[in-house]
Design a protein around this motif. Structure first.
Motif, PDB file in Angstrom:
ATOM      1  N   SER A  19      -3.622  -5.188  -5.338  1.00  0.00           N
ATOM      2  CA  SER A  19      -4.276  -4.536  -6.058  1.00  0.00           C
ATOM      3  C   SER A  19      -5.308  -3.517  -5.182  1.00  0.00           C
ATOM      4  O   SER A  19      -6.321  -2.245  -5.782  1.00  0.00           O
ATOM      5  CB  SER A  19      -5.748  -5.472  -6.764  1.00  0.00           C
ATOM      6  OG  SER A  19      -6.557  -6.171  -5.875  1.00  0.00           O
ATOM      7  N   ARG A  22      -5.631   0.216  -7.036  1.00  0.00           N
ATOM      8  CA  ARG A  22      -6.829  -0.346  -8.268  1.00  0.00           C
ATOM      9  C   ARG A  22      -7.904   0.403  -7.569  1.00  0.00           C
ATOM     10  O   ARG A  22      -8.431   1.189  -8.617  1.00  0.00           O
ATOM     11  CB  ARG A  22      -6.134  -1.040  -9.100  1.00  0.00           C
ATOM     12  CG  ARG A  22      -6.953  -1.059  -9.916  1.00  0.00           C
ATOM     13  CD  ARG A  22      -6.578  -1.918 -11.038  1.00  0.00           C
ATOM     14  NE  ARG A  22      -5.842  -3.319 -10.904  1.00  0.00           N
ATOM     15  CZ  ARG A  22      -5.283  -3.928 -10.530  1.00  0.00           C
ATOM     16  NH1 ARG A  22      -4.466  -3.671 -10.624  1.00  0.00           N
ATOM     17  NH2 ARG A  22      -5.417  -5.077 -10.319  1.00  0.00           N
ATOM     18  N   GLU A  26     -10.870   2.582  -8.681  1.00  0.00           N
ATOM     19  CA  GLU A  26     -11.933   2.097  -8.796  1.00  0.00           C
ATOM     20  C   GLU A  26     -13.608   1.837  -8.280  1.00  0.00           C
ATOM     21  O   GLU A  26     -14.526   2.450  -8.677  1.00  0.00           O
ATOM     22  CB  GLU A  26     -12.064   0.347  -9.541  1.00  0.00           C
ATOM     23  CG  GLU A  26     -13.469   0.154 -10.010  1.00  0.00           C
ATOM     24  CD  GLU A  26     -12.743  -1.963 -10.119  1.00  0.00           C
ATOM     25  OE1 GLU A  26     -13.907  -2.573 -10.962  1.00  0.00           O
ATOM     26  OE2 GLU A  26     -11.942  -2.067 -10.019  1.00  0.00           O
TER      27      GLU A  26
END
Length: 268
Positions: A19, A22, A26
């Motif tokens: 992840s 991502r 974020e």
């Protein structure tokens, strides 16, 4: 004005797989919402742990934010052909709308020389190559005709406004490099007691080059555990002449690090 606070993007170790991409998006949004000043990405080809490409990571962070600055912390300029590095920098300066900070270093010896060998660059020549590249970099970024090593003249297009150049490293050679080429010197965790003497040396070196004394950005691997006490430490850094502190990761949880940085900012 309170000292500026930056943080590192989660681009290495466990954040570089799964992840990880991502999390870059974020974390950039979280840092901007927290009012932090800058986001930074480490840079290497083959490091001691997995690491995302810094240029791509910073481009991603810039694409999902509007205000926060993005910076190389620090680019291994000598590992790249200087014209190619200038093209990356100019493009990132454009797509970030002028929010780029370019830290330049010669690499942490802890990573060894395998990355340099993989890039076809002699590890022992990284300092000399960095100095040569820094001398050409502003003209290349700006789109001016520039004489490269080997006698080739080239002008990159489109050019871009030259972003601030920060020279990383604690050594005397890094200070000399900052005095000759940098807008800022970027040491790692210099002792507060040592800073006045180091900055006097930096000022004298800059005068020898006929340049203004570079600003100072400190990378701080550790501050006090409580935001209020850490804010007091930043006041001491500011009094010593530091304009920005970039808080290094303390563990695998970037959210805790960013919350701490936001708490320090609020406590200033």
């Amino acid at each position: 004005m309170a000292i500026q606070i930056g943080v590192f993007l989660p681009t290495s170790g466990p954040h570089s797989t799964g992840s990880g991409p991502r999390e870059v998006r974020e974390s950039a949004r979280v840092a901007e919402a927290a009012g932090l000043e800058s986001l930074w990405a480490t840079d290497h080809l083959v490091a001691s742990q997995p690491m995302l490409d810094s240029t791509v990571a910073l481009s991603t962070a810039a694409a999902v934010t509007d205000r926060i600055r993005v910076g190389f912390g620090a680019m291994l300029l000598a590992m790249r052909p200087v014209a190619w590095a200038a093209k990356e920098i100019a493009t990132l300066q454009q797509v970030s709308e002028g929010r780029l900070l370019v830290g330049v270093g010669t690499g942490n010896p802890a990573h060894g020389d395998v990355g340099w060998r993989a890039a076809g660059v002699p590890f022992a020549e990284r300092g000399v190559r960095t100095d040569r590249a820094l001398a050409m970099l502003p003209r290349l970024i700006g789109g001016e005709q520039t004489a490269l090593d080997g006698g080739l003249d080239v002008a990159l297009s489109p050019g871009a406004p030259v972003p601030p150049i920060l020279i990383a490293g604690n050594s005397a050679r890094a200070r000399r490099r900052a005095a000759a080429h940098g807008d800022s010197w970027m040491p790692i965790n210099p002792g507060l007691d040592d800073l006045p003497g180091l900055l006097t040396d930096l000022k004298q070196l800059a005068q020898q080059h006929g340049r203004q004394t570079p600003a100072v950005t400190v990378v701080a691997p550790a501050l006090s555990a409580e935001p209020r006490e850490a804010a007091d430490e930043l006041v001491a850094y500011e009094a010593a002449g530091v304009e920005r502190v970039v808080l290094a990761p303390t563990g695998p949880d970037w959210r805790s690090d960013y919350a701490f940085a936001a708490g320090v900012r609020a406590a200033q």
